[in-house]
Design a protein around this motif. Structure first.
Motif, PDB file in Angstrom:
ATOM      1  N   HIS A 146      -2.023  -3.297   0.089  1.00  0.00           N
ATOM      2  CA  HIS A 146      -2.068  -2.248   1.099  1.00  0.00           C
ATOM      3  C   HIS A 146      -3.209  -1.284   0.796  1.00  0.00           C
ATOM      4  CE1 HIS A 146      -0.327   1.122  -1.255  1.00  0.00           C
ATOM      5  NE2 HIS A 146       0.465   0.226  -1.807  1.00  0.00           N
ATOM      6  N   ALA A 147      -3.871  -0.845   1.856  1.00  0.00           N
ATOM      7  CA  ALA A 147      -4.943   0.141   1.765  1.00  0.00           C
ATOM      8  C   ALA A 147      -4.616   1.269   2.733  1.00  0.00           C
ATOM      9  CB  ALA A 147      -6.291  -0.487   2.095  1.00  0.00           C
ATOM     10  N   ASN A 181     -13.733  -3.024  -0.358  1.00  0.00           N
ATOM     11  CA  ASN A 181     -12.376  -2.626  -0.709  1.00  0.00           C
ATOM     12  C   ASN A 181     -11.839  -3.458  -1.873  1.00  0.00           C
ATOM     13  OD1 ASN A 181     -10.602  -0.645   1.200  1.00  0.00           O
ATOM     14  ND2 ASN A 181     -12.369  -1.444   2.311  1.00  0.00           N
ATOM     15  N   LEU A 186     -10.861  -1.306  -6.039  1.00  0.00           N
ATOM     16  CA  LEU A 186      -9.441  -0.975  -6.097  1.00  0.00           C
ATOM     17  C   LEU A 186      -9.286   0.360  -6.829  1.00  0.00           C
ATOM     18  CD1 LEU A 186      -8.102  -4.464  -7.240  1.00  0.00           C
ATOM     19  CD2 LEU A 186      -8.357  -3.621  -4.889  1.00  0.00           C
ATOM     20  N   ALA A 243      -2.573  -4.955  -5.117  1.00  0.00           N
ATOM     21  CA  ALA A 243      -3.473  -6.105  -5.218  1.00  0.00           C
ATOM     22  C   ALA A 243      -2.980  -7.098  -6.261  1.00  0.00           C
ATOM     23  CB  ALA A 243      -4.881  -5.620  -5.558  1.00  0.00           C
ATOM     24  N   THR A 272      -7.743   0.941  -1.654  1.00  0.00           N
ATOM     25  CA  THR A 272      -6.860  -0.210  -1.803  1.00  0.00           C
ATOM     26  C   THR A 272      -6.119  -0.088  -3.127  1.00  0.00           C
ATOM     27  OG1 THR A 272      -8.360  -1.595  -0.513  1.00  0.00           O
ATOM     28  CG2 THR A 272      -6.726  -2.720  -1.877  1.00  0.00           C
ATOM     29  N   CYS A 273      -4.803  -0.213  -3.084  1.00  0.00           N
ATOM     30  CA  CYS A 273      -3.952   0.022  -4.249  1.00  0.00           C
ATOM     31  C   CYS A 273      -4.105  -1.099  -5.278  1.00  0.00           C
ATOM     32  CB  CYS A 273      -2.502   0.139  -3.800  1.00  0.00           C
ATOM     33  SG  CYS A 273      -1.326   0.291  -5.154  1.00  0.00           S
ATOM     34  N   THR A 286      -1.186  -9.536   1.214  1.00  0.00           N
ATOM     35  CA  THR A 286      -2.387  -8.702   1.158  1.00  0.00           C
ATOM     36  C   THR A 286      -2.036  -7.340   0.563  1.00  0.00           C
ATOM     37  OG1 THR A 286      -2.013  -7.868   3.399  1.00  0.00           O
ATOM     38  CG2 THR A 286      -3.434  -9.796   3.172  1.00  0.00           C
ATOM     39  N   SER A 339     -11.617   4.547   2.410  1.00  0.00           N
ATOM     40  CA  SER A 339     -10.493   3.618   2.311  1.00  0.00           C
ATOM     41  C   SER A 339     -10.167   3.407   0.837  1.00  0.00           C
ATOM     42  CB  SER A 339     -10.859   2.286   2.965  1.00  0.00           C
ATOM     43  OG  SER A 339      -9.855   1.315   2.739  1.00  0.00           O
TER      44      SER A 339
END
Length: 314
Positions: A206-207, A257, A261, A165, A160-161, A204, A158
């Protein structure tokens, strides 16, 4: 009545008959997608038997020869792969046997083996565990330059951007400013309740599910330790996908996550550092795909060892 074996010497083999005007040698000739049973130890001592697709090839060095002995290739694949555990030494013996069976036709041989290996992976926090099926590809070749062996697999994780964030944190700050006046003292209980509400997480980041496609070449004598490779790469990323998941594991995954990042470029550099630190790996190539949840296209990065030596793809 004559036995079938007695007539074998009378059966024609037009594939190997000389044809002086055929015109050219061929780089590779053989079979692909051979259905085969293989045995493989991923590095934990558990030898698993898997259903594989195998490719077997030799070059056709003589310009006047029409074809090769495909039945010999098949029987050698069956003899070695069905009964013996895959290793660098075993594949070397197999390739030498292939060339010996075609010594009048070829001076190069290669094989490819593709299968899934089941590996049990522990949960992040709970006592549970579950199975992951990792795709395995093995490419081995023998030619004048010597023996080469590459191992390939995929790591799914996974991502996460970081930009998303940061934008989410800004919106949470704005919501906090609306709900709590700067001129009034903060009430600890009220803030704690707010943080646990939907307003406290108004946005939130995006991942997305992401894939690192690995291809490594080991130094001579190094074992094909798939689990060690997976552990090294998954640890460098911090967010490999999970199997058995209880709430405590899901919460730990959310924390992982938030603590990892990464853009696609960040993930590529993490893996590069991890593989560079492994002395058993002589060369590698990695293709990373972040299968975007924001865009309909993927973010992609490629990274390699950059040794200055011949590329692993060569």
């Amino acid at each position: 009545m004559k036995r079938i074996d007695d007539t074998m010497g009378l059966m024609p083999d037009v594939a190997i008959q000389a044809h002086p005007y055929l015109g050219a040698a061929l780089d590779w000739v053989g079979m692909d997608g051979i259905e085969m049973s293989v045995r493989f130890d991923a590095g934990d001592g558990d030898v698993q038997r898997s259903s594989a697709k195998v490719g077997a090839f030799v070059n056709l060095a003589h310009q006047d020869r029409r074809g090769i002995h495909m039945s010999r290739l098949y029987l050698l694949m069956d003899e070695y792969l069905s009964a013996r555990t895959i290793s660098a030494s075993m594949l070397g013996y197999l390739l030498r046997a292939v060339l010996e069976s075609h010594k009048d036709l070829a001076d190069r041989a290669r094989i490819s083996i593709r299968f899934d290996q089941l590996i049990r992976r522990p949960a992040l926090r709970s006592e549970h565990s579950g199975w992951r099926a990792y795709p395995v590809s093995i490419e081995a070749s023998l030619c004048a330059n010597g023996f080469r062996l590459d191992l390939g697999t995929d790591v799914v994780y996974s991502s996460t951007c970081p930009a998303s964030a940061a934008l989410s944190r800004q919106l949470i700050q704005e919501q906090f400013s609306k709900d709590f006046e700067a001129t009034k003292p903060l009430d600890h209980a009220a803030v704690l309740t707010w943080l646990g509400s939907e307003k406290g997480i108004v946005a939130t980041p995006h991942a997305q599910r992401s894939i690192a496609r690995l291809r490594v070449r080991y130094v001579d004598g190094a074992p094909l330790n798939l689990i060690a490779l997976l552990d090294r790469v998954e640890s460098s990323l911090g967010t490999p996908v999970q199997t058995a998941v209880k709430r405590i594991d899901e919460q730990a995954f959310a924390l992982a996550n938030g603590s990892n990042l990464m853009f696609c470029e960040d993930a590529a550099r993490r893996i590069q550092r991890a593989l560079d630190a492994d002395d058993s790996i002589a060369d590698f190539q990695v293709r990373l795909e972040h299968q975007e949840s924001l865009h309909p296209h993927d973010a992609v990065a490629h990274v390699s060892k950059h040794t200055g030596a011949a590329s692993i793809a060569g």
